[in-house]
Design a protein around this motif. Structure first.
Motif, PDB file in Angstrom:
ATOM      1  N   PHE A 162      11.662  -3.083   5.612  1.00 56.92           N
ATOM      2  CA  PHE A 162      11.633  -4.528   5.874  1.00 56.92           C
ATOM      3  C   PHE A 162      10.627  -5.231   4.962  1.00 56.92           C
ATOM      4  N   ALA A 163       9.409  -4.695   4.908  1.00 53.50           N
ATOM      5  CA  ALA A 163       8.341  -5.358   4.153  1.00 53.50           C
ATOM      6  C   ALA A 163       8.638  -5.384   2.664  1.00 53.50           C
ATOM      7  N   SER A 164       9.063  -4.245   2.104  1.00 53.72           N
ATOM      8  CA  SER A 164       9.376  -4.227   0.673  1.00 53.72           C
ATOM      9  C   SER A 164      10.573  -5.115   0.376  1.00 53.72           C
ATOM     10  N   GLY A 165      11.559  -5.138   1.293  1.00 57.09           N
ATOM     11  CA  GLY A 165      12.717  -6.004   1.096  1.00 57.09           C
ATOM     12  C   GLY A 165      12.346  -7.473   1.106  1.00 57.09           C
ATOM     13  N   ALA A 166      11.483  -7.846   2.052  1.00 60.17           N
ATOM     14  CA  ALA A 166      11.051  -9.248   2.132  1.00 60.17           C
ATOM     15  C   ALA A 166      10.275  -9.644   0.878  1.00 60.17           C
ATOM     16  N   LEU A 172       3.727  -1.407  -3.259  1.00 58.83           N
ATOM     17  CA  LEU A 172       3.880  -0.440  -4.352  1.00 58.83           C
ATOM     18  C   LEU A 172       5.307   0.108  -4.399  1.00 58.83           C
ATOM     19  N   ILE A 173       5.897   0.371  -3.233  1.00 56.82           N
ATOM     20  CA  ILE A 173       7.288   0.841  -3.202  1.00 56.82           C
ATOM     21  C   ILE A 173       8.212  -0.212  -3.791  1.00 56.82           C
ATOM     22  N   ALA A 174       7.973  -1.474  -3.431  1.00 50.81           N
ATOM     23  CA  ALA A 174       8.793  -2.565  -3.974  1.00 50.81           C
ATOM     24  C   ALA A 174       8.642  -2.659  -5.484  1.00 50.81           C
TER      25      ALA A 174
END
Length: 575
Positions: A112-116, A277-279
């Motif tokens: 969710f966080a990386s997508g946002a 970092l993943i994003a």
């Protein structure tokens, strides 16, 4: 009418895609081929992330549709990948126990966080952030992560439990526990790895030798890993080893339900930096692949559309109760070669994955974990790319240092710390290069109007006149370095001397540099010399006109004009 326009209602978000019958056929075949690769990979990468295997299947349905709606690349295959999975595992290992409800909630939050973050960055048109990591730094990170991934899978291949989180501790633990290797598990893993390597090299030619062509040949070739893993599952049953070798276990049938299970407030705060970092890594990796695909297909890559597409994919992965996804390198290549020409290939692949979830889930439960570990090792081994480091050693030592520091950081400090080092080194490298621009004292090539570096060419110069070319924009970050260079040349001028500043390579100048030029002009006047300009660009001239000293300055259209004017005005000969 040849084809029809796809998703006009999304015009503000993406470019229109023209779907013709030929593109539909290519997308269909590509979607089927990629699904055959995606089934075992999605299971393997979910386990790599410390999650139940079936969540990999969940991450291969709605995310593909989300990218197809908002993404732009004609063949980027989005879904679970090794790098994002290992980053997910590393982010969660101090947060909860693998496969626990807290672990799963943390993975959902990371998606969710990386997508946002990605989607918001796409709306804000921050696609230029793809340049935040240089290619050598990204290669060093992926190479280091590949070593970490392979080492992490050895315990599954050997049937032993390794202790510690660092690479050094795990290697030490491996030597200590090697005598306790579980032989049936090791046998399954080694045979699977050998067959996968043989299939990678010989499957295509072997099927062709049997006269198979076209789509059937492509399907069987790309389905080789799935066929091998199925063969190993049958072997366990045949040799009555099902109770001795760990398998995937029960895989729920049916479609994923919407899930919004999130960690508590403290967990959310702890995972935000990991999500960023993943994003970042997922975006850089995906855009690099999208650009390669775009060049081959003659399509311009829009990094902002890729941000929105990857953001939507991760948001839907979180809603599916899964984990972060991004563009897969190997699957994208296969997708393109299998005929994908629009993101609809991803939608078709998602449709086939729905069929798998509805009708074939029970058959996946008998897959041995050692075979999936072998698939990960064989797939990830190709990600190690030491050639980039060797090339950087020849071309640019700073890039080589970035590769080595990032690679070492991943191995010694961890995946997140390694990529953080890479980001800092990339930014530091840019700042260093910008603060040390190239400058040259130039002179005229005899018989021409061209000016070149006096250290590289035999050129004509004038007595008590210095021509200097600055090959960068002038701003606060590099002005001190430029000023030192200019003042060093200015000190050599005597009364009546001229410093000619060639700004042909300068397209912008800030207040610090303008004030510095004014101070340089005053200093030259104090020693009886002067500062003149040549080859000014319009935007730079406009800014300089607002300064006090420039009104009294001389500006020449070209260095040649300045050379002739100063030569005649001062009655000088060539130096």
């Amino acid at each position: 009418m040849n084809g029809r326009v796809y998703s006009n209602w999304l015009a503000p978000w993406r470019h229109d895609i023209n779907l013709s019958p030929s593109s539909w056929a290519g997308d269909f075949s590509a979607g089927l081929v990629v699904t055959l690769m995606l089934i075992p990979q999605s299971l393997a990468y979910a386990i790599l992330a410390g999650l139940p295997a079936h969540l990999g299947l969940y991450a291969s349905v709605l995310p593909l549709i989300g990218y197809a709606v908002f993404g732009r690349s004609p063949a980027l295959a989005v879904g679970p990948v090794a790098i994002a999975s290992v980053m997910t595992f590393n982010a969660l290992q101090s947060f909860a126990s693998p496969a626990s409800p807290e672990w799963i909630a943390g993975a959902i939050f990371l998606a969710f966080a990386s997508g946002a973050m990605l989607f918001l960055a796409g709306l804000l048109r921050l696609g230029f952030l793809a340049a935040l990591l240089s290619h050598p730094v990204m290669s060093g990170f992926i190479s280091g992560a590949s070593v970490v991934i392979i080492l992490g899978q050895l315990q599954t291949l050997l049937g032993v439990r390794l202790q510690g989180d660092s690479v050094a501790t795990q290697v030490s633990s491996l030597f200590q526990r090697f005598s306790g290797v579980h032989l049936p598990t090791l046998g399954v893993g080694l045979v699977s790895a050998a067959l996968l390597l043989l299939a990678r090299r010989y499957a295509s030619s072997s099927f062709a030798r049997f006269g198979l062509r076209g789509l059937l040949h492509e399907l069987l070739t790309k389905a080789s890993p799935l066929l091998i893993i199925g063969l190993m599952a049958l072997s366990l049953w045949f040799f009555d080893l099902s109770d001795q070798v760990a398998t995937v276990g029960a895989v729920p049938s049916g479609l994923p339900g919407l899930s919004f299970a999130l960690p508590d407030a403290s967990g959310v705060t702890a995972l935000l930096s990991s999500a960023l970092l993943i994003a970042l890594v997922g975006f850089v990796e995906s855009v690099s692949m999208a650009r390669t695909i775009g060049r081959r297909c003659g399509v311009v890559t829009d990094p902002n559309a890729e941000l929105r597409g990857l953001g939507a994919a991760n948001l839907l992965s979180g809603a599916s109760g899964a984990f972060p996804v991004t563009g897969g390198l190997s699957r994208s290549v296969v997708n393109l070669e299998a005929g994908a020409r629009t993101p609809m290939a991803g939608v078709i692949s998602a449709a086939f994955m729905i069929i798998v979830l509805l009708g074939l889930a029970d058959m996946l439960s008998v897959i041995p974990l050692a075979s999936l570990a072998a698939l990960i090792v064989v797939s990830v081994a190709s990600l190690f790319d030491g050639r980039v480091f060797l090339d950087a050693l020849r071309f640019d030592r700073a890039d080589a240092l970035g590769w080595l520091a990032t690679f070492t950081g991943v191995l010694v400090l961890g995946v997140e710390q390694g990529i953080a080092i890479g980001v800092m080194l990339s930014v530091a490298n840019v700042l260093w290069r910008q603060s040390r621009p190239h400058m040259a004292v130039i002179g005229r090539l005899a018989g021409t109007e061209h000016f070149r570096n006096v250290q590289r060419h035999q050129v004509e110069t004038l007595t008590n006149v210095v021509f200097v070319r600055v090959d960068a924009n002038l701003f606060f970050g590099n002005w001190d370095y430029i000023a030192d260079f200019l003042e060093g040349r200015a000190r050599r001028l005597t009364s009546g001397g001229v410093l000619v500043l060639n700004l042909s390579s300068v397209s912008d100048i800030d207040t610090t540099a303008i004030e510095g030029l004014e101070a340089l002009s005053v200093k030259l006047k104090s020693q009886g010399a002067r500062l003149v300009f040549a080859e000014l660009k319009g935007p730079v001239a406009d800014k300089l006109l607002r300064s006090h000293f420039f009104n009294d300055s001389v500006v020449y259209l070209s260095c040649h004009e300045a050379f002739e004017a100063l030569r005649q005005r001062n009655g000088q000969g060539l130096a």
